[in-house]
Structures are given as C-alpha cells and as structure tokens.
Design a protein around this motif. Structure first.
Motif, PDB file in Angstrom:
ATOM      1  N   HIS A   3     -20.742 124.254 -28.126  1.00 19.18           N
ATOM      2  CA  HIS A   3     -22.143 124.346 -27.758  1.00 19.18           C
ATOM      3  C   HIS A   3     -22.998 123.937 -28.942  1.00 19.18           C
ATOM      4  O   HIS A   3     -22.917 124.536 -30.001  1.00 19.18           O
ATOM      5  N   SER A   4     -23.782 122.899 -28.754  1.00 22.45           N
ATOM      6  CA  SER A   4     -24.676 122.423 -29.793  1.00 22.45           C
ATOM      7  C   SER A   4     -26.061 123.005 -29.563  1.00 22.45           C
ATOM      8  O   SER A   4     -26.440 123.278 -28.428  1.00 22.45           O
ATOM      9  N   PRO A   5     -26.829 123.166 -30.615  1.00 19.30           N
ATOM     10  CA  PRO A   5     -28.176 123.696 -30.427  1.00 19.30           C
ATOM     11  C   PRO A   5     -29.061 122.713 -29.666  1.00 19.30           C
ATOM     12  O   PRO A   5     -28.870 121.507 -29.720  1.00 19.30           O
ATOM     13  N   VAL A   6     -30.025 123.285 -28.977  1.00 18.97           N
ATOM     14  CA  VAL A   6     -31.004 122.486 -28.256  1.00 18.97           C
ATOM     15  C   VAL A   6     -31.989 121.919 -29.256  1.00 18.97           C
ATOM     16  O   VAL A   6     -32.405 122.595 -30.194  1.00 18.97           O
ATOM     17  N   HIS A   7     -32.371 120.678 -29.077  1.00 17.65           N
ATOM     18  CA  HIS A   7     -33.345 120.011 -29.937  1.00 17.65           C
ATOM     19  C   HIS A   7     -34.673 119.909 -29.212  1.00 17.65           C
ATOM     20  O   HIS A   7     -34.712 119.556 -28.040  1.00 17.65           O
ATOM     21  N   SER A   8     -35.752 120.182 -29.909  1.00 21.62           N
ATOM     22  CA  SER A   8     -37.078 119.982 -29.343  1.00 21.62           C
ATOM     23  C   SER A   8     -37.356 118.488 -29.310  1.00 21.62           C
ATOM     24  O   SER A   8     -37.072 117.772 -30.271  1.00 21.62           O
ATOM     25  N   TRP A  26     -33.834 116.666 -15.501  1.00 24.05           N
ATOM     26  CA  TRP A  26     -34.645 116.953 -16.690  1.00 24.05           C
ATOM     27  C   TRP A  26     -33.732 117.224 -17.879  1.00 24.05           C
ATOM     28  O   TRP A  26     -32.791 118.005 -17.806  1.00 24.05           O
ATOM     29  N   CYS A  27     -34.013 116.587 -18.991  1.00 21.13           N
ATOM     30  CA  CYS A  27     -33.224 116.764 -20.214  1.00 21.13           C
ATOM     31  C   CYS A  27     -33.428 118.172 -20.770  1.00 21.13           C
ATOM     32  O   CYS A  27     -34.548 118.558 -21.095  1.00 21.13           O
ATOM     33  N   ALA A  28     -32.352 118.935 -20.865  1.00 20.57           N
ATOM     34  CA  ALA A  28     -32.413 120.298 -21.405  1.00 20.57           C
ATOM     35  C   ALA A  28     -31.954 120.361 -22.858  1.00 20.57           C
ATOM     36  O   ALA A  28     -32.204 121.348 -23.543  1.00 20.57           O
ATOM     37  N   CYS A  29     -31.295 119.317 -23.336  1.00 23.43           N
ATOM     38  CA  CYS A  29     -30.745 119.353 -24.698  1.00 23.43           C
ATOM     39  C   CYS A  29     -31.707 118.791 -25.746  1.00 23.43           C
ATOM     40  O   CYS A  29     -31.578 119.081 -26.927  1.00 23.43           O
ATOM     41  N   GLY A  30     -32.655 117.960 -25.317  1.00 22.16           N
ATOM     42  CA  GLY A  30     -33.613 117.365 -26.239  1.00 22.16           C
ATOM     43  C   GLY A  30     -33.146 116.084 -26.888  1.00 22.16           C
ATOM     44  O   GLY A  30     -33.855 115.492 -27.691  1.00 22.16           O
ATOM     45  N   SER A  41     -27.140 111.855 -22.936  1.00 17.47           N
ATOM     46  CA  SER A  41     -26.895 112.176 -24.345  1.00 17.47           C
ATOM     47  C   SER A  41     -26.338 113.577 -24.562  1.00 17.47           C
ATOM     48  O   SER A  41     -25.875 113.888 -25.649  1.00 17.47           O
ATOM     49  N   HIS A  42     -26.393 114.426 -23.544  1.00 18.82           N
ATOM     50  CA  HIS A  42     -25.891 115.797 -23.651  1.00 18.82           C
ATOM     51  C   HIS A  42     -24.368 115.874 -23.605  1.00 18.82           C
ATOM     52  O   HIS A  42     -23.803 116.930 -23.895  1.00 18.82           O
ATOM     53  N   GLN A  43     -23.701 114.803 -23.265  1.00 16.24           N
ATOM     54  CA  GLN A  43     -22.243 114.815 -23.117  1.00 16.24           C
ATOM     55  C   GLN A  43     -21.577 115.429 -24.346  1.00 16.24           C
ATOM     56  O   GLN A  43     -21.849 115.031 -25.467  1.00 16.24           O
ATOM     57  N   GLY A  44     -20.754 116.428 -24.111  1.00 12.45           N
ATOM     58  CA  GLY A  44     -20.023 117.086 -25.181  1.00 12.45           C
ATOM     59  C   GLY A  44     -20.776 118.213 -25.864  1.00 12.45           C
ATOM     60  O   GLY A  44     -20.244 118.842 -26.770  1.00 12.45           O
ATOM     61  N   THR A  45     -22.006 118.495 -25.442  1.00 18.22           N
ATOM     62  CA  THR A  45     -22.802 119.538 -26.094  1.00 18.22           C
ATOM     63  C   THR A  45     -22.658 120.888 -25.406  1.00 18.22           C
ATOM     64  O   THR A  45     -23.005 121.909 -25.989  1.00 18.22           O
ATOM     65  N   GLY A  46     -22.218 120.886 -24.143  1.00 19.57           N
ATOM     66  CA  GLY A  46     -22.179 122.120 -23.378  1.00 19.57           C
ATOM     67  C   GLY A  46     -23.521 122.460 -22.748  1.00 19.57           C
ATOM     68  O   GLY A  46     -23.686 123.512 -22.147  1.00 19.57           O
TER      69      GLY A  46
END
Length: 80
Positions: A3-8, A26-30, A41-46
């Motif tokens: 799990h990677s942190p969410v980016h603003s 909607w992009c939730a990871c930033g 771009s969220h692939q692999g972030t959880g």
C-alpha cells in the motif's frame, strides 16, 4: 501488494462537466496524469479508483486533494 500513500493532486477542487448516465473512474491515488480521472497509474499501489455514474448532467466540483470524505466530490477537506 504493497500500500502506497495517497498523493494530493492539488490544493483545491476542479470544476468538471459530467454527462448524466456516464460512468467515470475518479483517481483516488493522486498519481494520474489525467486528473481528476484515473489513467491506471494506481497499478501496484493497493489504491483503487472510485467508480461512479453521474446522476445528472452538468458541472460538479471533484476532489483533487484526495482527502474528501465524500469522494469523488469535494467536501472542503483541502482547507483543513
């Protein structure tokens, strides 16, 4: 999967025209380069995008800070 942190992606919401009945991601990871929407771009972030269908036609304010409790719409969390 880690799990990677969410980016603003910004410090304020973005006015976005939506089409009634259309489904959006909607992009939730930033990390997306197509803010406020997902580009994979969220692939692999959880972190998965928020899938939603617009109920009405028109402009809405979508969150870019990624802290809104009402995601994907802005709830003013960027001001805190």
């Amino acid at each position: 999967m880690t799990h990677s942190p969410v980016h603003s992606a910004g410090n304020s919401p973005i006015k976005t025209a939506l089409q009634a009945g259309k489904t959006y991601a909607w992009c939730a990871c930033g990390r997306s380069m197509k803010q406020p929407f997902c580009d994979g771009s969220h692939q692999g972030t959880g972190i998965d995008p928020v899938i939603f269908t617009a109920e009405v036609e028109g402009d809405v304010w979508l969150c870019l800070c990624k802290k809104a409790n009402t995601a994907p719409t802005c709830d003013g969390s960027h001001k805190k």
